[in-house]
Design a protein around this motif. Structure first.
Motif, PDB file in Angstrom:
ATOM      1  N   CYS A 212       5.448   0.937   6.680  1.00  0.00           N
ATOM      2  CA  CYS A 212       4.210   1.623   7.057  1.00  0.00           C
ATOM      3  C   CYS A 212       4.164   1.883   8.561  1.00  0.00           C
ATOM      4  O   CYS A 212       3.697   2.933   9.006  1.00  0.00           O
ATOM      5  CB  CYS A 212       2.989   0.806   6.647  1.00  0.00           C
ATOM      6  SG  CYS A 212       2.530   1.071   4.945  1.00  0.00           S
TER       7      CYS A 212
ATOM      8  N   SER B  99       2.219  10.331   1.649  1.00  0.00           N
ATOM      9  CA  SER B  99       2.251   9.006   1.025  1.00  0.00           C
ATOM     10  C   SER B  99       2.271   9.128  -0.498  1.00  0.00           C
ATOM     11  O   SER B  99       2.925   8.342  -1.174  1.00  0.00           O
ATOM     12  CB  SER B  99       1.086   8.141   1.504  1.00  0.00           C
ATOM     13  OG  SER B  99      -0.126   8.663   1.063  1.00  0.00           O
TER      14      SER B  99
ATOM     15  N   SER C 278      -0.952   3.443   3.312  1.00  0.00           N
ATOM     16  CA  SER C 278       0.014   4.186   4.120  1.00  0.00           C
ATOM     17  C   SER C 278      -0.569   5.522   4.544  1.00  0.00           C
ATOM     18  O   SER C 278      -0.319   5.995   5.650  1.00  0.00           O
ATOM     19  CB  SER C 278       1.339   4.361   3.367  1.00  0.00           C
ATOM     20  OG  SER C 278       1.090   4.872   2.087  1.00  0.00           O
TER      21      SER C 278
END
Lengths: 866, 112
Positions: free
Chosen positions: A376, A419, A465
């Motif tokens: 991340c 993401s 994320s």
């Protein structure tokens, strides 16, 4: 601030009202409320405030709430964001790929680990009564102050549980794993199973394919078998034949016939108890009446508590149950715990649970978090670095009238597209790699797409994320001044750069922790496997001594000795490297009769010491020429220390009512796991109670195996032949550790890989930004090496900082881990030096590669742009 | 159910506005109902009813002068419109007819 004499109306509810209230009625409503407030506050200010708040909340209803409208072009704007996002992703293809790749790898690794953990946690959870199933444990308080914990409980305890404890619903004995011979026509083989009470299948929910679990074991000559055994001995089509129930099968060395009264589905790895057959424990007890004593512990005991009954009274009553029935001769206390806790918490230290597999679960959980965090951070760093390229676009949007909120939306849309793509791709990756991971981890993991937990987890990962990577650009970029953005100045704020640097340091700390952990775990494992165990485990084959061989021991041994590939042969009562048969009844001169010392007892023949390569420290070995030696003993160093004779040789030692002399002291060898200290040991010279033959080979192993097999066929044709290598068997005992260290190694590698991807992305970005600077430097004659060092220094600095922080931390953590082992390596500098070198090398290669590319570019190309 | 439907609470509010004869604004209407009918009236419920009645065209309103008591906010005075008066009469008519239709014994039973 809010004092009692403050007569002003509370502002928060009014502000809320102004926000939601239809402007057409707002003035009037607010006026009403204030008028009421003033009237009320004449009596009681506090109450007036409270009432105002409730009134406002009651006004929050349709009819009063104003119409909240989305701008009606939102769909088209969204489509525009998508288009722009895809264009910019395509324009910086390498960058996008890098960004996605690290996130995909991270999420996929994390998912695989979580699946593994979920599987570990699910063991023994399938029993319907699991919340009420308990297991009894025995704490043996030794005179040394040590507490030994065992699951072997005296059999009368189960009788007491059934008769004296009304809160107990069912109680069962559970035998240790037994390998017993099965015969059915031509099919003869050893099978592993247990003796247990008829209540066993009422307590545990093993699913039956035939027969009735409640009554299957009520008869002493009944046997319940697994579907695997049913297929092996009754043919593939046993299911079609309803009459498998009642069929007989010949079991055991005394060749007794048992009737099949049930077939259960082999529970596989979801059950901590694994077995292929169950026979009524009474059958065993009838032939071994020593079991029925309060002084011996054989079976494990499990029971179910009645619904709504509490455990505590039973805990209190059972504590001293053994002591009350043995006149407190040895201090042995009982306690119970939840049966399903035992798989993960199987180790006991000083009478209390001290971990077990749960440690591995925790380690891997931490690794999963590490990897996800590293991925991340990458995503975030790369996204923020990249976003500065977009300042012009933002400027244009602003000029065309876009508001800050809209620009923020745009960045979040972009980061969520990334993401979501990554999560979907990770799902595919997991599906693809699971078979490989299963073969490494010896599990049967699968992606269960119907599991809501999976989707919740994926949703959370997507959200985290997406927010992380979108947050920085979404908050910062729209607030730049329009003029500067239009000029394309993308001056990085100091705060932004600092944050990125900090995150890189953090990532590297995590990676360095994993690198050092991998190295040290490996070292410890190698140490264990190659440690001098006190006996020579190499080139030793061992095989079971069946009844036919045991009656012809001398012939068997001499037959084997004729082979040139066999050096020597010995028979023992068990594998010396994993030995646990013990007794507390040994007596010697000077021992306090009340003192309790649990000592391992092993029966061997006179070739034991030589064949196993054990060093004799004092005295002599058993002598076959001396008839009296059959009642004499050898002891190990630990036992000699406990007995504390000035000279142990020729001292009297009484075991199981047989008094003999100590003839020798042998060097300690390991009899159990490296987690534990070496136990005291008494060796009896009693070939009649030996069950395993150990054969030391020399030269050609194949030839030795042939000789062993031939001897077996000749002397014991009725029994199947099997063998194992001692060193392999020893390694297998550390299988969990080996598997775990393999898994840790893989994921440590992955985390470093992700880290490097991130570093590569960042350095390529900063190389790109400084292209002109590099060009100018080259024009002034700077060498390529000089430029690379200059550019790399910024990142080298970060790695150095990470090293300084991570090394002491990992030193501390690894020392904790090593403390679990009784026999362990010294935590030396070598692992840390290697870790430093590895980290710096990887970092240098990653950063240097991109900078080298930038440094060799012809300055003409970079400088002519303007 | 005709389009001129009035809820029970709406009817009370409408009648009260009529009673107050042009001097009815939020708090006054609330106080009047609370006194006359001995029931609690929340600002929210009353405000919704007023808004709905005005939407149906039974009430009209005009703003008065701001007062300090109301934090400088103006009062909105309500008045029953012609349509409002009609609908009130209709409701009363309907009630009357129903009352007249009740057999004597039934009422006798009720008051007995």
């Amino acid at each position: 601030m809010k004092e009692d004499n403050d007569i002003r109306p509370p502002s928060l509810p009014l502000r809320f009202l102004r926000w939601f209230c239809d402007p057409a009625v707002l003035e009037d409503v607010e006026g009403d409320l204030l008028e009421l407030y003033h009237r009320r506050s004449e009596h009681d200010v506090k109450q007036a405030r409270r009432k105002l708040t409730t009134d406002v909340l009651l006004l929050f209803r349709p009819g009063i709430i104003r119409k909240f409208q989305l701008p009606d072009n939102s769909f088209f704007m969204f489509r525009n964001y998508l288009t722009v996002a895809l264009r910019s992703a395509r324009r910086y293809r390498g960058h996008t790929a890098l960004n996605l790749l690290s996130l995909i790898i991270g999420i996929a690794s994390c998912m695989v680990i979580l699946l593994w953990i979920q599987d570990e946690m699910s063991v023994d959870q399938f029993h319907e009564k699991k919340d009420r199933i308990y297991k009894v444990w025995r704490n043996m308080h030794q005179s040394s102050g040590e507490i030994l914990t065992t699951q072997g409980i005296p059999q009368p305890v189960v009788v007491s549980l059934r008769n004296d404890f009304p809160e107990v619903e069912d109680a069962t004995l559970i035998g240790w794993d037994m390998e017993t011979i099965f015969r059915m026509g031509d099919e003869v083989d050893y099978e592993i199973g247990k003796y247990a009470s008829p209540e066993f299948f009422r307590i545990f929910s093993y699913s039956f394919l035939a027969g009735n679990p409640g009554t299957a074991l009520s008869d002493l000559s009944s046997i319940v078998i697994s579907d695997r055994i049913a297929e092996k001995y009754f043919g593939r089509d046993w299911r079609d034949d309803e009459k498998i129930l009642g069929k007989t099968i010949n079991v055991g060395s005394n060749q007794k016939d048992f009737q099949v009264s049930g077939v259960f589905e082999h529970p596989g790895s979801k059950s901590s108890l694994e077995f292929d057959w169950i026979i009524n424990a009474q059958e065993y007890i009838q032939q071994n009446d020593w079991v029925e004593s309060w002084y011996n512990g054989g079976f494990a005991i499990c029971f179910t508590l009645r619904e709504n009954a509490t455990l505590q009274p039973l805990q209190d009553k059972i504590l001293q149950l053994i002591n009350e029935n043995t006149n407190y001769e040895a201090d042995e206390r009982l306690f119970v715990n939840h049966f399903d806790d035992n798989y993960l918490h199987s180790n006991f230290e000083n009478g209390r649970p001290s971990g077990g597999r749960i440690q591995y679960v925790r380690i891997l959980f931490v690794i999963a978090i590490f990897i996800l965090v590293i991925a991340c951070i990458n995503f975030m760093n790369l996204a923020t670095a990249r976003s500065s390229r977009r300042t012009r676009e933002i400027g244009v949007r602003k000029v065309l009238g876009a508001q800050k909120a809209a620009l923020r939306q745009q960045f979040f849309v972009e980061s969520f597209i990334m993401s979501i793509t990554a999560v979907v791709a990770a799902l595919l990756v997991v599906a693809a790699v699971l078979p490989y991971f299963n073969s490494i981890s010896e599990k049967e993991l699968s992606l269960n797409l119907g599991d809501p937990k999976l989707w919740i987890g994926l949703g959370v990962v997507t959200l985290i994320s997406g927010l992380l990577s979108g947050f920085y650009p979404a908050m910062l970029l729209p607030s730049f001044r329009t003029i500067t953005s239009l000029k394309g100045h993308s001056k990085q704020t100091v705060g932004g750069v600092r944050m990125r640097e900090g995150l890189v340091v953090f990532q590297f700390i995590l990676s360095i922790l994993l690198i050092t952990a991998t190295l040290v775990v490996n070292q410890q494992m190698n140490y264990i496997l190659s440690k001098n165990l006190g006996l020579n485990k190499d080139n030793v084959i061992f095989t079971r001594l069946d009844d036919d061989l045991r009656t012809q021991m001398e012939v068997y041994k001499s037959t084997l000795q004729t082979s040139p590939a066999v050096e020597s042969v010995t028979a023992t009562s068990g594998n010396p490297l994993s030995y646990g048969r013990s007794s507390g009844s040994a007596q010697w001169a000077g021992k306090d009769p009340d003192e309790e010392v649990e000592i391992n007892v092993m029966s061997v023949d006179e070739d034991f010491v030589n064949t196993m390569g054990i060093e004799l420290l004092l005295g002599r070995n058993f002598d076959p020429q001396l008839a009296t030696d059959t009642s004499n003993y050898l002891i190990n160093q630990v036992a000699a220390d406990i007995m504390a004779f000035e000279d142990p040789i020729d001292q009297d030692l009484t075991l199981w009512g047989q008094t003999g002399k100590i003839v020798g002291v042998i060097k300690d060898f390991h009899m159990s796991s490296m987690y534990e200290p070496i136990a005291p040991l008494i060796i009896r010279n009693d070939p009649s109670s030996t069950f395993v033959a150990f054969i030391r080979t020399k030269g050609d192993i194949q030839q030795a195996l042939e000789a062993i097999e031939n001897a077996h066929k000749e002397l014991s044709p009725g029994y199947p032949f099997s063998y194992e290598f001692l060193d392999q068997d020893f390694a297998a005992a550390y299988r969990t550790e080996m598997t775990l260290s393999k898994i840790v190694r893989i994921f440590a590698f992955i985390s470093i890989l992700i880290c490097c991807l991130g570093l590569f992305g960042l350095s390529s970005f900063s190389a790109e930004q400084r292209l002109k600077e590099i060009g100018v430097r080259k024009v002034y004659g700077a060498s390529v090496v000089r430029i690379i060092t200059l550019l790399s220094w910024g990142y080298t600095k970060l790695i150095l900082v990470a090293l300084v922080l991570a090394i002491p931390l990992s030193f501390y953590l690894l020392r904790q881990w090593l403390n679990n082992f009784e026999f362990r390596i010294e935590l030396g500098a070598s692992a840390f030096i290697s870790a430093i070198v590895i980290t710096l090398l990887i970092g240098a290669i990653t950063v240097g590669l991109k900078f080298w590319q930038a440094a060799i570019t012809n300055p003409v190309q970079t400088l002519r742009e303007e | 159910m005709s389009r001129r439907y009035l809820g029970e609470f709406e009817e009370i509010v409408l009648l009260t506005v009529a009673v107050l004869d042009g001097k009815g604004y939020g708090i006054a209407i609330k106080d009047d109902i609370e006194q006359r009918l001995a029931r609690k009236v929340s600002v929210g419920a009353m405000r919704t009813a007023l808004k709905r009645l005005e939407g149906k065209g039974y009430l009209k309103s005009e703003l008065g002068e701001p007062t300090a008591k109301r934090g400088g906010k103006r009062k909105r005075f309500f008045q029953v419109t012609h349509a409002g008066r009609e609908v009130l009469e209709q409701v009363m008519d309907a009630r009357k007819r129903l009352w007249q239709a009740i057999p004597y014994t039934s009422i006798d039973f009720k008051f007995a």
